[in-house]
Design a protein around this motif. Structure first.
Motif, PDB file in Angstrom:
ATOM      1  N   ASN A 360      44.652  32.063  37.792  1.00  0.00           N
ATOM      2  CA  ASN A 360      44.464  32.643  39.123  1.00  0.00           C
ATOM      3  C   ASN A 360      42.990  32.729  39.504  1.00  0.00           C
ATOM      4  OD1 ASN A 360      45.477  33.916  41.554  1.00  0.00           O
ATOM      5  ND2 ASN A 360      44.677  35.828  40.735  1.00  0.00           N
ATOM      6  N   LEU A 361      42.114  32.879  38.524  1.00  0.00           N
ATOM      7  CA  LEU A 361      40.682  32.943  38.812  1.00  0.00           C
ATOM      8  C   LEU A 361      40.115  31.582  39.214  1.00  0.00           C
ATOM      9  CD1 LEU A 361      39.283  35.113  35.853  1.00  0.00           C
ATOM     10  CD2 LEU A 361      39.857  35.870  38.155  1.00  0.00           C
ATOM     11  N   SER A 362      40.805  30.505  38.860  1.00  0.00           N
ATOM     12  CA  SER A 362      40.188  29.184  38.833  1.00  0.00           C
ATOM     13  C   SER A 362      39.663  28.688  40.167  1.00  0.00           C
ATOM     14  CB  SER A 362      41.176  28.157  38.255  1.00  0.00           C
ATOM     15  OG  SER A 362      42.302  28.013  39.111  1.00  0.00           O
ATOM     16  N   TYR A 367      34.658  33.209  40.803  1.00  0.00           N
ATOM     17  CA  TYR A 367      35.072  32.950  39.427  1.00  0.00           C
ATOM     18  C   TYR A 367      35.345  31.470  39.128  1.00  0.00           C
ATOM     19  CZ  TYR A 367      35.746  37.914  40.101  1.00  0.00           C
ATOM     20  OH  TYR A 367      35.536  39.224  40.433  1.00  0.00           O
ATOM     21  N   ARG A 368      35.335  30.626  40.117  1.00  0.00           N
ATOM     22  CA  ARG A 368      35.670  29.221  39.866  1.00  0.00           C
ATOM     23  C   ARG A 368      34.575  28.538  39.061  1.00  0.00           C
ATOM     24  NH1 ARG A 368      35.715  28.316  46.211  1.00  0.00           N
ATOM     25  NH2 ARG A 368      33.485  28.299  46.678  1.00  0.00           N
ATOM     26  N   THR A 369      35.007  27.607  38.232  1.00  0.00           N
ATOM     27  CA  THR A 369      34.073  26.873  37.374  1.00  0.00           C
ATOM     28  C   THR A 369      34.202  25.367  37.562  1.00  0.00           C
ATOM     29  OG1 THR A 369      35.695  26.954  35.568  1.00  0.00           O
ATOM     30  CG2 THR A 369      33.997  28.665  35.601  1.00  0.00           C
ATOM     31  N   GLY A 370      34.904  24.951  38.595  1.00  0.00           N
ATOM     32  CA  GLY A 370      35.058  23.521  38.843  1.00  0.00           C
ATOM     33  C   GLY A 370      36.199  22.889  38.089  1.00  0.00           C
ATOM     34  N   SER A 650      37.412  41.223  43.269  1.00  0.00           N
ATOM     35  CA  SER A 650      38.182  40.480  42.279  1.00  0.00           C
ATOM     36  C   SER A 650      39.668  40.559  42.585  1.00  0.00           C
ATOM     37  CB  SER A 650      37.933  41.056  40.878  1.00  0.00           C
ATOM     38  OG  SER A 650      38.640  42.270  40.711  1.00  0.00           O
ATOM     39  N   PRO A 651      40.474  39.685  41.982  1.00  0.00           N
ATOM     40  CA  PRO A 651      41.929  39.860  42.063  1.00  0.00           C
ATOM     41  C   PRO A 651      42.334  41.128  41.323  1.00  0.00           C
ATOM     42  CG  PRO A 651      41.381  38.167  40.473  1.00  0.00           C
ATOM     43  CD  PRO A 651      40.104  38.517  41.167  1.00  0.00           C
ATOM     44  N   LEU A 652      43.570  41.513  41.494  1.00  0.00           N
ATOM     45  CA  LEU A 652      44.054  42.751  40.890  1.00  0.00           C
ATOM     46  C   LEU A 652      44.325  42.516  39.405  1.00  0.00           C
ATOM     47  CD1 LEU A 652      44.577  45.611  41.912  1.00  0.00           C
ATOM     48  CD2 LEU A 652      46.983  45.040  42.076  1.00  0.00           C
ATOM     49  N   PHE A 660      35.852  37.627  31.974  1.00  0.00           N
ATOM     50  CA  PHE A 660      34.992  36.671  32.666  1.00  0.00           C
ATOM     51  C   PHE A 660      33.569  37.212  32.785  1.00  0.00           C
ATOM     52  CE2 PHE A 660      33.025  34.615  36.236  1.00  0.00           C
ATOM     53  CZ  PHE A 660      33.540  33.326  36.277  1.00  0.00           C
ATOM     54  N   ASP A 661      33.440  38.462  33.227  1.00  0.00           N
ATOM     55  CA  ASP A 661      32.109  39.029  33.415  1.00  0.00           C
ATOM     56  C   ASP A 661      31.388  39.244  32.090  1.00  0.00           C
ATOM     57  OD1 ASP A 661      32.031  39.041  36.202  1.00  0.00           O
ATOM     58  OD2 ASP A 661      33.154  40.901  36.316  1.00  0.00           O
ATOM     59  N   TYR A 662      32.141  39.557  31.030  1.00  0.00           N
ATOM     60  CA  TYR A 662      31.520  39.622  29.704  1.00  0.00           C
ATOM     61  C   TYR A 662      30.978  38.242  29.327  1.00  0.00           C
ATOM     62  CZ  TYR A 662      31.138  39.501  24.639  1.00  0.00           C
ATOM     63  OH  TYR A 662      30.675  39.282  23.355  1.00  0.00           O
TER      64      TYR A 662
END
Length: 930
Positions: A360-362, A367-370, A650-652, A660-662
């Motif tokens: 879902n983050l993608s 949060y996307r990383t390509g 962010s999403p829920l 991700f943030d870590y």
């Protein structure tokens, strides 16, 4: 004879073949659809079954049926593909029965498409990409079988994006797009298989009974990873970030990531003594690794494997966050130079919810990383759980179909098919910026670990496995028969590699010390210290700079229509600065602004973080005059050369977003990375990340983090689920100065602790209990001077007025204001209140010095609003007695409770009144006035 509809349609079709412009436009579109991969247009006229009295099938109708057959292969061909190395379940019927005991998917039989054996020798159009463009139906079916039902099957029709689908169809069907492996590449594949198999055999016979979670049965992973690394430069990649669980990790270290065998073997014989380097270390199959690989053309690729715990899939969002941080560091804003690769197990891919959270983050902005290349080592079993008991879906990969993600199912006994799948996945990712999944069907030769007996629960499967020929043997025979790589050459290579392993073992036995891969030794981290230091860090900011920040933050740009309530807030904050009364949210914005002007970028993410859960932050403004989503971020407009400020709603999700943030924070120590919970107790959903990465990552893996966690905490009668951030859990995790836990009581303290996080010479996670009601409390304000001078104070004394007090109250957090109002209401100077702002690392010596300033004190009490089994009490009680050299510290707070807080506001008030009365009795106050 009547001129039938079929004859008319046939004549139109023949006319169109000679002159497309000579037929009506709607028929032109329809006939075009028959010769392409597109489906027939909606509303196309019905096509009759026969032409004339003879009953001969119309060629137009036949072509439409052929097209339907082609689309069926594209749709469900993967179900009929030869995917399972364990042949007993390789037929569709038995394979599907193995999971659901029924068969209800689409058939590929000719008769189900209005075709028959008689049509096999009729020439038809094969579509846009197959060659030749026209061929007998028999040949087309063979091409379809080879493309969609061989040892690779592809799921892609869940993808609604037409360019994506067309690209995939072209790459699958066009002979020009298919990769052909030359002899050198085939030999390299076999060498990888030989090494992968021999490594496991060598370790099994050398370190008998020791766990290693072998790759046996899944050896095709090694050539797959090797190909990914070899071909990276062709796709303009500069760095690959890998994440995987323990299965096959040691093999990947040695045979894909160029880690010396002596490194691994020395950990088996326990030359590795992590505690002598200041940390606990971790088991060998959890450790990370990194290296630079240079291809023959001189292109350098940095490869890193992120350390991970046994919690399967928890490393997924960490890899994504780290990759995003590296992309920022490399200026890779198109996200084509840094690639995340995640290696999964089948059971965990479908079973662990964080996989869906990470998908879902993608494609989210923050949060996307390509796109990520996912590789599933599909052993068709969990620990002991069968696939039919592990998921409700047909394939383990079905969770990925919520996204436009192609899924390449491939037989692990066919390394060439594996390489082709990896190649297509990588190309798709680079082309479209989306994830792709490679599902390698294989098996697990042994139990979950080498000491486990899998035949207890799966006797049939392991009977077949015991008789199954290994992939290196199968592929080696193929190459020998092709004259590419003879048996003698393969045996010579095997003996050579066996000799290499033996030499590495002897080196390990001679006392080889493994490399720690300490983050502080290289790159972004080498200028930082690893130890916490208690010395204060001056974090005051000149008033002129704060004034500039305040003016910018509270200036509405011309032409921007701010919400009326936001306009009032802007006016109030300008007045706050002028009147010397800075509230909590304003202090935060000033801290952010000052850091940005000093060159420190900031990333803040969390649920509703842009506005703030309590409508306090307003880091992003929205134009209220138009339907167009126009926004303005004041902190991005301080100066032309300021550092960047990013804030993301962010999403829920807590697990994936905090992970991700870590990950982002370990890649970027010079960025202030903050994650905020909507309410503090929502952090429960991320406990795996907290326990296994944030609290212990540095001592296990020598990877530090400066992540800040903002957790709204405070008992205000909002019920059990919106009161506690579970301070006690964080304190229970505190040891070896692994993180900082604080509960600030003033906006100035919050201002300074945020700035200290970037100005100190070390990086530790900072866990902050942040306020809710204090955001607007009339007493919770600070002067501008408190921001321009000084530093964060771990402990705040009460002042000279109370030096003769006979009762000393120690507390932290919001309850201080309740005590302050209680003391003001009842008067008297007999009670002093000392605030412990930083609970860990505990500044006990400083507290002892402060207590000595109260010579008349006869009673020392700890006051908290939490229940006795929560909050700081169980952590701090023994420390207070030891540091203050007293036999007893009196506890004042709620009694132990299973629920964090009362469910009604009235009950909450009654409990608080009892706490305050016990802390400052009314009789005591009257006596003090007398």
């Amino acid at each position: 004879m009547r001129f039938s509809d079929a004859e008319y349609l046939q004549s139109l079709y023949e006319q169109w073949q000679h002159n497309a412009a000579g037929v009506p436009p709607q028929w032109d579109r329809y006939f075009q659809s028959l010769d392409t991969e597109a489906a027939a247009p909606a509303g196309a006229p019905p096509v009759p079954v026969s032409s004339g009295d003879s009953g001969e099938i119309s060629s137009v109708y036949r072509q439409s049926r052929v097209n339907a057959l082609t689309w069926a292969y594209r749709d469900v061909g993967y179900i009929y593909a030869d995917l399972n190395p364990l042949k007993r379940y390789s037929t569709p019927e038995l394979y599907y029965m193995y999971y659901t005991m029924e068969s209800n998917f689409e058939s590929l039989r000719l008769q189900d498409f209005g075709l028959s054996e008689d049509d096999l020798d009729v020439e038809v159009n094969t579509g846009r990409y197959f060659e030749p463009k026209r061929a007998k139906l028999r040949h087309l079916v063979e091409m379809l079988q080879e493309t969609y039902c061989s040892r690779m099957g592809v799921e892609f029709l869940h993808i609604q994006n037409k360019p994506m689908r067309r690209w995939l169809i072209e790459k699958l069907e066009s002979p020009k797009a298919r990769r052909v492996w030359d002899a050198e590449q085939k030999i390299r594949l076999q060498k990888d298989l030989i090494k992968a198999e021999e490594f496991e055999r060598f370790v099994q016979s050398t370190f008998i009974g020791q766990k290693r979670f072998s790759l046996e049965g899944s050896e095709a992973l090694i050539p797959g990873l090797h190909y990914l690394i070899y071909s990276a430069a062709q796709h303009h990649l500069q760095e690959i970030v890998l994440g995987m669980s323990h299965r096959g990790r040691l093999n990947v270290f040695t045979n894909a990531l160029r880690k010396r065998g002596a490194e691994t073997f020395s950990m088996f014989i326990e030359n590795y003594r992590p505690h002598t380097y200041g940390g606990s270390g971790d088991v060998k199959y959890h450790l990370g690794h990194s290296f630079d690989w240079t291809n023959p053309l001189g292109d350098k690729i940095h490869i890193s494997l992120v350390a991970n715990p046994s919690h399967l899939e928890s490393v997924d969002p960490v890899v994504e966050g780290k990759c995003r941080g590296i992309q920022r560091r490399r200026g890779d804003f198109n996200r084509k130079k840094v690639l995340p690769v995640l290696i999964h197990g089948d059971a965990s891919f479908s079973g662990q919810g964080v996989v869906a959270e990470t998908f879902n983050l993608s494609q989210l902005k923050g949060y996307r990383t390509g796109g990520t290349v996912h590789i599933i080592v599909n052993n068709q079993i969990g620990f002991t759980t069968a696939s039919r008991d592990a998921r409700s879906t047909f394939f383990a990969t079905d969770i990925a179909k919520s996204m436009p993600v192609p899924i390449f199912h491939v037989n692990g006994d066919d390394p060439e098919a594996v390489i082709r799948a990896v190649d297509l996945a990588l190309r798709y990712r680079q082309k479209f910026g989306y994830d792709a999944v490679v599902d390698i069907f294989c098996y697990r030769l042994r139990g979950h670990n080498e000491a486990d007996e899998p035949a207890f629960t799966h006797p049939l499967m392991y009977s077949m496995i015991s008789e199954h020929e290994r992939v290196a043997t199968q592929y080696g025979r193929k190459l020998h028969e092709e004259g590419v790589y003879s048996y003698d050459e393969q045996e010579a290579f095997l003996q050579k590699y066996r000799g290499v392993l033996q030499k590495e073992l002897e080196l390990a036995k001679s006392g080889w010390q493994p490399t720690l891969h300490d983050a502080y030794e290289h790159g972004e981290w080498q200028d930082f210290e690893s130890r916490y230091t208690p010395e204060p860090v001056e974090t005051g900011v000149p008033r002129e700079r704060l004034q500039h920040v305040a003016d910018t933050l509270n200036t509405v740009p011309e032409g921007f229509e701010a919400h009326p309530k936001l306009k009032r807030l802007v006016e109030q904050r300008l007045a706050q600065f002028a009147e010397d009364r800075i509230d909590w949210a304003f202090a935060e914005s000033l801290a952010f602004g000052a850091l940005l002007l000093e060159g420190y970028p900031i990333r803040l993410s969390g649920e509703d973080s842009a506005r703030g859960t309590f409508s306090q932050r307003h880091a992003r403004w929205w134009d209220s005059s138009t339907q167009k989503p126009t926004s303005y971020v004041p902190l991005r407009h301080l100066t032309a050369d300021q550092a960047s400020f990013s804030v993301y709603d962010s999403p829920l999700s807590e697990f994936a977003v905090l992970g991700f943030d870590y990950g982002y924070s370990i890649a970027h120590p010079r960025i202030l990375v903050l994650w905020e919970a909507q309410f503090g107790d929502f952090v429960n959903g991320a406990q795996v990340i907290i326990d296994n990465f944030i609290a212990s990552g540095e001592v296990k893996w020598f990877r530090a983090s400066g992540l800040v966690m903002l957790l709204p905490h405070g008992y205000e009668g909002q019920g059990p689920e919106h009161s506690s951030a579970h301070l006690e859990r964080f304190l229970q995790l505190c040891a070896e100065e692994n993180m900082i836990v604080a509960a600030c009581t003033t906006p100035a303290q919050y201002f300074h602790v945020l700035r200290k996080q970037m100005h100190q010479r070390f990086r530790k996670p900072l866990v902050l209990m942040t306020p809710k009601s204090l955001l607007r409390h009339k007493l919770a304000v600070s002067s501008v001077r408190e921001l321009t001078e000084g530093h964060f104070q771990p402990i705040i004394d009460d002042g000279e007025r109370y030096r003769d007090a006979d009762t000393l109250l120690l507390c932290c957090g919001k309850v201080y204001y309740d005590l302050l109002e209680r003391r003001a209401q009842h008067g008297g100077d007999s009670t002093a209140i000392v605030r412990i702002e930083q609970l860990y690392p505990f500044h006990g010596d400083e507290l002892a010095e402060i207590v000595e300033r109260y010579p008349q004190v006869r009673s020392i009490k700890w006051v908290q609003e939490e229940s006795q089994n929560r909050g700081a009490w169980t952590f701090i009680e023994s420390r207070l007695r030891t540091r203050l050299q007293v036999d007893r510290i009196e506890y004042i707070g709620r009694p132990p409770g299973a629920s964090p807080a009362a469910g009604t506001h009235n009950q909450h008030r009654e409990e608080l009144e009892r706490i305050l009365h016990q802390a400052i009795p009314a009789t005591q106050a009257k006596s003090a006035r007398a």
